[in-house]
Design a protein around this motif. Structure first.
Motif, PDB file in Angstrom:
ATOM      1  N   GLY A 135      -4.224   3.868  -1.336  1.00 25.77           N
ATOM      2  CA  GLY A 135      -4.420   4.994  -0.434  1.00 25.77           C
ATOM      3  C   GLY A 135      -5.291   4.622   0.757  1.00 25.77           C
ATOM      4  O   GLY A 135      -5.153   3.537   1.337  1.00 25.77           O
ATOM      5  N   LEU A 136      -6.218   5.515   1.107  1.00 28.35           N
ATOM      6  CA  LEU A 136      -7.092   5.283   2.261  1.00 28.35           C
ATOM      7  C   LEU A 136      -8.325   4.461   1.919  1.00 28.35           C
ATOM      8  O   LEU A 136      -9.136   4.175   2.808  1.00 28.35           O
ATOM      9  CB  LEU A 136      -7.536   6.633   2.850  1.00 28.35           C
TER      10      LEU A 136
ATOM     11  N   MET B  70      -5.835  -6.356   2.828  1.00 24.34           N
ATOM     12  CA  MET B  70      -4.735  -6.995   2.100  1.00 24.34           C
ATOM     13  C   MET B  70      -4.800  -6.748   0.597  1.00 24.34           C
ATOM     14  O   MET B  70      -3.813  -6.979  -0.105  1.00 24.34           O
ATOM     15  CB  MET B  70      -4.727  -8.504   2.376  1.00 24.34           C
ATOM     16  N   VAL B  71      -5.947  -6.299   0.090  1.00 23.37           N
ATOM     17  CA  VAL B  71      -6.006  -5.914  -1.324  1.00 23.37           C
ATOM     18  C   VAL B  71      -5.022  -4.774  -1.594  1.00 23.37           C
ATOM     19  O   VAL B  71      -4.438  -4.674  -2.678  1.00 23.37           O
ATOM     20  CB  VAL B  71      -7.445  -5.513  -1.708  1.00 23.37           C
ATOM     21  N   GLY B  72      -4.826  -3.919  -0.583  1.00 27.70           N
ATOM     22  CA  GLY B  72      -3.883  -2.815  -0.733  1.00 27.70           C
ATOM     23  C   GLY B  72      -2.454  -3.166  -0.389  1.00 27.70           C
ATOM     24  O   GLY B  72      -1.590  -2.277  -0.376  1.00 27.70           O
ATOM     25  N   PHE B  73      -2.166  -4.458  -0.104  1.00 34.85           N
ATOM     26  CA  PHE B  73      -0.817  -4.871   0.275  1.00 34.85           C
ATOM     27  C   PHE B  73      -0.063  -5.347  -0.962  1.00 34.85           C
ATOM     28  O   PHE B  73      -0.590  -6.115  -1.780  1.00 34.85           O
ATOM     29  CB  PHE B  73      -0.884  -6.006   1.305  1.00 34.85           C
ATOM     30  N   SER B  74       1.177  -4.942  -1.081  1.00 32.68           N
ATOM     31  CA  SER B  74       2.002  -5.392  -2.205  1.00 32.68           C
ATOM     32  C   SER B  74       3.473  -5.354  -1.811  1.00 32.68           C
ATOM     33  O   SER B  74       3.863  -4.619  -0.893  1.00 32.68           O
ATOM     34  CB  SER B  74       1.765  -4.517  -3.440  1.00 32.68           C
ATOM     35  N   VAL B  75       4.256  -6.163  -2.476  1.00 29.46           N
ATOM     36  CA  VAL B  75       5.714  -6.153  -2.353  1.00 29.46           C
ATOM     37  C   VAL B  75       6.249  -5.748  -3.717  1.00 29.46           C
ATOM     38  O   VAL B  75       6.002  -6.428  -4.721  1.00 29.46           O
ATOM     39  CB  VAL B  75       6.257  -7.534  -1.931  1.00 29.46           C
ATOM     40  N   GLU B  76       6.963  -4.655  -3.762  1.00 32.85           N
ATOM     41  CA  GLU B  76       7.330  -4.057  -5.042  1.00 32.85           C
ATOM     42  C   GLU B  76       8.165  -4.983  -5.922  1.00 32.85           C
ATOM     43  O   GLU B  76       8.024  -4.993  -7.139  1.00 32.85           O
ATOM     44  CB  GLU B  76       8.087  -2.741  -4.812  1.00 32.85           C
ATOM     45  N   GLN B  77       9.052  -5.782  -5.319  1.00 32.15           N
ATOM     46  CA  GLN B  77       9.990  -6.566  -6.122  1.00 32.15           C
ATOM     47  C   GLN B  77       9.428  -7.896  -6.614  1.00 32.15           C
ATOM     48  O   GLN B  77      10.105  -8.617  -7.340  1.00 32.15           O
ATOM     49  CB  GLN B  77      11.270  -6.832  -5.327  1.00 32.15           C
ATOM     50  N   THR B  78       8.223  -8.278  -6.186  1.00 36.36           N
ATOM     51  CA  THR B  78       7.685  -9.572  -6.589  1.00 36.36           C
ATOM     52  C   THR B  78       6.166  -9.514  -6.587  1.00 36.36           C
ATOM     53  O   THR B  78       5.563  -8.543  -6.128  1.00 36.36           O
ATOM     54  CB  THR B  78       8.180 -10.688  -5.648  1.00 36.36           C
TER      55      THR B  78
END
Length: 285
Positions: free
Chosen positions: A11-12, A67-75
């Motif tokens: 989130g924020l 970047m802690v809040g960054f993710s790619v759902e499929q990997t």
């Protein structure tokens, strides 16, 4: 295969924390740069180096908190440690070049434009080098126009910050300048992230690829975070770094001398004339 990117997994929380860290690094760096202009030339390099490392560490920490809040759902996303720390070194080095230019050349137009451009390119280089250190089953693709916009934002923000360091006097105005720089740096980061597209390899699947972003990045940020705390203590315990004496203050001039007692000039004793009378008094006849 197109990857689904989520830049706000918490989130924020991560954007706000990243913004505050950018403001902290900018505030410390700007105060150190301002302080360097009000000290002797022999000690100026130390303040400028502290300012450059503060700004570089603040920007780097801001980036990786976001970047802690960054993710790619499929990997699963992981990070390459050497490239991650190399991005910190690039940020500190290029910010340092820009700050030293202004610190020793003064607030001339050429120094501000050159220093701001180098510093801004350092911020952008740190961002994209840090992104290059990400490891996952796929590759990034960037929109050229949006990337160019993010670089322009970084250069303009850095130029304005350097101008504020040498032209804005007073603690509160300088604090406002650091907030503006924090907004610009955060804006540059999320503009760069908006330019990102993720293409996954056909065989990509969720799974463990080493450390997760949280378990890897948080320990790596302990060092820069402790440095910013140390820099804050140094600035806090130096009166001239917190309170600004304004444009009338001269480098190497001790403001305490203004309150020093003025020596009292003794009154000259009246000289006597050759006739024995005091000077300016009529002689007795």
């Amino acid at each position: 295969m197109q990857g689904t990117v989520d830049g706000f997994s918490y989130g924020l929380v991560t954007p706000v924390a990243a913004f505050l860290m950018a403001c902290l690094g900018a505030a410390l760096g700007l105060r150190c740069t301002t302080r360097s202009l009000r000290t002797r030339r022999t000690a100026r390099a130390g303040w400028l180096a502290l300012g450059a490392t503060s700004i570089g560490s603040g920007i780097w920490t801001m980036h990786f908190i976001a970047m802690v809040g960054f993710s790619v759902e499929q990997t699963t996303v992981s990070y390459d440690r050497p490239l991650t720390f190399a991005s910190l070194a690039v940020a500190v080095l290029m910010v340092g070049i820009g700050i030293f230019l202004v610190g020793y050349r003064g607030a001339t137009r050429m120094a501000l434009v050159t220093g701001g451009t180098i510093t801004g390119l350092g911020v952008a280089s740190m961002h994209y080098l840090g992104m290059a250190g990400m490891r996952f089953e796929g590759e990034f693709e960037y929109d050229t126009i949006t990337v160019s916009l993010s670089v322009v934002i970084a250069v303009v923000a850095a130029t304005v910050a350097l101008w504020a360091a040498v032209s804005v006097h007073g603690f509160l105005p300088s604090l406002g300048a650091s907030v503006v720089m924090g907004v610009a740096v955060s804006g540059m980061h999320y503009t760069g992230m908006a330019a990102l597209r993720v293409h996954l390899h056909p065989a990509a699947a969720p799974g463990a690829m080493g450390d997760t972003p949280t378990s890897l990045l948080l320990p790596m940020m302990i060092g820069p975070g402790c440095f910013l705390l140390l820099a804050g203590v140094i600035v806090l315990f130096d009166p001239l770094a917190v309170t600004d004496d304004g444009p009338g203050h001269r480098p190497g001039h001790d403001p305490r001398a203004q309150n020093a007692p003025i020596p009292v000039q003794r009154r000259r004793t009246a000289s006597r004339t050759s006739a024995g009378g005091e000077y300016g008094q009529p002689r007795n006849r």
